[in-house]
Design an enzyme around this catalytic site. Structure first.
Site, PDB file in Angstrom:
ATOM      1  N   ASP A  86       0.504  -1.248  -0.114  1.00 47.50           N
ATOM      2  CA  ASP A  86       0.163   0.097   0.011  1.00 47.50           C
ATOM      3  C   ASP A  86       0.885   1.146   0.398  1.00 47.50           C
ATOM      4  O   ASP A  86       2.045   1.270   0.302  1.00 47.50           O
ATOM      5  CB  ASP A  86      -0.722   0.219   1.370  1.00 47.50           C
ATOM      6  N   GLU A 150      -0.623  -0.949   5.902  1.00 42.32           N
ATOM      7  CA  GLU A 150       1.000  -0.944   6.874  1.00 42.32           C
ATOM      8  C   GLU A 150       0.956   1.313   6.864  1.00 42.32           C
ATOM      9  O   GLU A 150       0.883   1.597   7.974  1.00 42.32           O
ATOM     10  CB  GLU A 150       2.196  -0.972   6.411  1.00 42.32           C
TER      11      GLU A 150
HETATM   12  N1  BES Z   1       8.671   2.984   5.681  1.00 41.27           N
HETATM   13  C1  BES Z   1       8.029   4.017   6.002  1.00 41.27           C
HETATM   14  C2  BES Z   1       8.676   4.003   8.014  1.00 41.27           C
HETATM   15  C3  BES Z   1      10.193   4.718   7.523  1.00 41.27           C
HETATM   16  C4  BES Z   1      10.477   6.013   6.504  1.00 41.27           C
HETATM   17  C5  BES Z   1      11.016   3.931   8.371  1.00 41.27           C
HETATM   18  C6  BES Z   1      11.846   5.927   6.304  1.00 41.27           C
HETATM   19  C7  BES Z   1      12.658   4.742   7.714  1.00 41.27           C
HETATM   20  C8  BES Z   1      12.850   5.585   7.364  1.00 41.27           C
HETATM   21  C9  BES Z   1       6.773   3.595   6.539  1.00 41.27           C
HETATM   22  O1  BES Z   1       6.023   2.841   5.646  1.00 41.27           O
HETATM   23  C10 BES Z   1       6.134   4.616   7.445  1.00 41.27           C
HETATM   24  O2  BES Z   1       5.863   5.526   6.435  1.00 41.27           O
HETATM   25  N2  BES Z   1       5.323   4.679   8.358  1.00 41.27           N
HETATM   26  C11 BES Z   1       4.793   5.587   9.070  1.00 41.27           C
HETATM   27  C12 BES Z   1       4.208   4.409  10.743  1.00 41.27           C
HETATM   28  C13 BES Z   1       2.962   3.911  10.331  1.00 41.27           C
HETATM   29  C14 BES Z   1       1.933   3.826  11.888  1.00 41.27           C
HETATM   30  C15 BES Z   1       2.195   4.857   9.493  1.00 41.27           C
HETATM   31  C16 BES Z   1       5.363   6.440   9.660  1.00 41.27           C
HETATM   32  O3  BES Z   1       6.931   6.211  10.234  1.00 41.27           O
HETATM   33  O4  BES Z   1       4.879   7.641   9.391  1.00 41.27           O
HETATM   34 MN    MN Z   2       6.813   2.083   4.590  1.00 43.29          MN
HETATM   35 MN    MN Z   3       5.539   5.001   4.481  1.00 44.45          MN
END
Ligand code: BES
Ligand code: MN
Ligand code: MN
Length: 458
Positions: A86, A150
């Site tokens: 997603d 995610e």
């Molecule tokens: N891939 C990201 C997280 C990420 C990005 C980790 C860059 C390290 C470096 C992930 O898809 C994401 O965006 N996670 C969200 C949290 C989620 C619970 C919605 C975030 O970090 O905001």
């Molecule tokens: Mn991600």
């Molecule tokens: Mn992300």
């Protein structure tokens, strides 16, 4: 042999990825539900083509999870690859230089929503697996679990993991969904921040009022909300919520020195963002502020009149979305409670305040002395010619802590994106070299991990 296979098939790999990127699998947008499923079906088909034994769409209350596996010998170790198909919404679409779901190659980079986060990085795993199958060099078992929620907090994945422990039996989790410092300075992520995501609503008068007739005499909820938010940081850049820092792990001077060894160019950082100066918590470097310190940020704020021209109005309501990034050993539920209690306690009598908790997640730290970390480290050395630096990333992948808790499994975070790839922003992109070198590094990881024998010399 491996490099040759990748370069000979690179154009096809990219063409397939482009096809996948054209499917707007925005999990947050209910009108895109069918597209999200289409993206899952597409991936399923590609797993079949790549040579898995079985692949299925596991239904959840939300979007399906794609689960595939190839068991070559049950007595060999098993790698469980996790990722997400997603993507974030593409808005504001008008700020994109090319349409978000019509991928283009420019300056050897793929521009599209999901190019880096996380379709491009998941696809490296599909093609690394295909390469190993075609070349007959897959050294161990592999399972793939790719979810479609995610970006909206993985609400149903936790349930799936809890109910399918034997299906998910593995020796290590492998994830490519994080950043690399640069191709010259490879790195392995060893920490992720947790998250508490809140929404607040401040209500003043029972209806919107004429700002001339009532202004000056009745509290404006937007003004009040702004003061309340402003009070959440002190002049040292620290969050003022009582107890907020109580559980934060203090790192030793040696640990901090190690974190600050990562190459970082402040001038380049500022120039790339178009800012004159940086701000943050006193006493910490930029790498520390994003890696090992917790934060509080407003993600959105609204209320009153935001349409064309001017309308004189004293609004009835104002709202904001506020997220807190957490570090070890903060606990998401506890921080959510501290925020809620504090925010309600600072509400002046002239407004009513409502606090809603959205999703959360725990921070994670991964080992650097494990067999799997060493295998990853050797893989990077082989492909990038340099020992990777361990780094703490500021983003969150809450499922990492959950894997540890529910399955007892450690994770290796082998990400190949750059912080500057504009994930979640307009013009998200992913380097073609990141993509191809990523495939090569993943294959090298399998080799070292499958060999079960990682020399500790380096
Ligand atoms: N891939 C990201 C997280 C990420 C990005 C980790 C860059 C390290 C470096 C992930 O898809 C994401 O965006 N996670 C969200 C949290 C989620 C619970 C919605 C975030 O970090 O905001
Ligand atoms: Mn991600
Ligand atoms: Mn992300």
């Amino acid at each position: 042999m491996i490099r040759k296979y990748i370069s000979q098939n690179k154009d096809r790999f990219l063409a397939e990825l482009f096809e996948w990127l054209r499917i707007p699998s925005v999990s947050a947008d209910s009108s895109r539900k069918d597209d999200v499923r289409k993206a899952a079906e597409f991936l399923k088909e590609k797993f079949v083509d790549a040579g898995v034994d079985t692949v299925e769409l596991c239904e959840t209350k939300g979007h399906p999870i794609v689960f595939a596996e190839k068991i070559i010998n049950p007595s060999l170790p098993t790698v469980l690859v996790y990722g997400h198909y997603d993507v974030q919404p593409a808005d504001p679409v008008n700020l994109w230089n090319s349409p978000p779901f019509e991928p283009v190659l420019k300056d050897d980079k793929i521009y599209a929503r999901g190019a880096c986060d996380d379709k491009g990085q998941v696809y490296m795993h599909v093609k690394a697996f295909e390469s190993m199958m075609k070349l007959g060099i897959l050294p161990c078992n592999v399972k793939f679990m790719v979810e479609g929620e995610e970006e909206v907090g993985s609400g149903n994945l936790g349930i799936f993991v809890n109910e399918n422990k034997s299906k998910l039996k593995a020796d290590i989790i492998l994830i490519s969904d994080t950043s690399l410092i640069s191709l010259e300075h490879p790195s392995i992520t060893t920490g992720l921040r947790g998250l508490s995501y809140m929404e607040v609503e401040v209500t003043g008068p029972n209806r919107d009022l004429h700002s001339g007739v009532y202004g000056g005499a009745v509290a404006n909820p937007i003004n009040t909300l702004c003061s309340m938010i402003a009070s959440l940081h002190d002049e040292k850049g620290r969050v003022t919520i009582p107890g907020f820092y109580d559980a934060v792990a203090t790192l030793s001077q040696a640990e901090r020195a190690a974190i600050n060894k990562a190459p970082f160019d402040l001038d380049q950082y500022k120039a790339e963002l178009g800012i004159e100066d940086i701000v943050g918590e006193d006493g910490f470097t930029t790498v520390e502020r994003t890696g090992i310190r917790p934060t509080l940020d407003v993600n959105g704020i609204w209320g009153g009149y935001t349409g064309e021209g001017a309308k004189t109005v004293l609004p009835s309501k104002a709202s904001a979305k506020i997220s807190m990034r957490l570090v070890p050993n903060q606990v998401s539920d506890e921080i959510t409670k501290l925020f809620t209690d504090h925010f309600l306690s600072i509400a002046p009598k002239h407004v009513k305040v409502k606090v809603i908790a959205h999703h959360g997640g725990e921070p994670a730290v991964t080992a650097t002395d494990s067999l799997s970390y060493k295998a990853a480290s050797k893989a990077f050395e082989e492909v990038f010619g340099k020992t990777p630096i361990p780094t703490r990333d500021g983003g969150s992948i809450p499922i990492v802590a959950l894997f540890k808790k529910e399955l007892g499994l450690d994770t290796v975070l082998m990400g190949f994106g750059f912080d500057t790839d504009a994930i979640h922003s307009p013009n998200e992109h992913y380097g073609v070299r990141n993509f191809t070198m990523g495939i090569e590094t993943i294959i090298a990881f399998y080799k070292h991990f499958g060999a079960k024998e990682v020399s500790i010399s380096k």
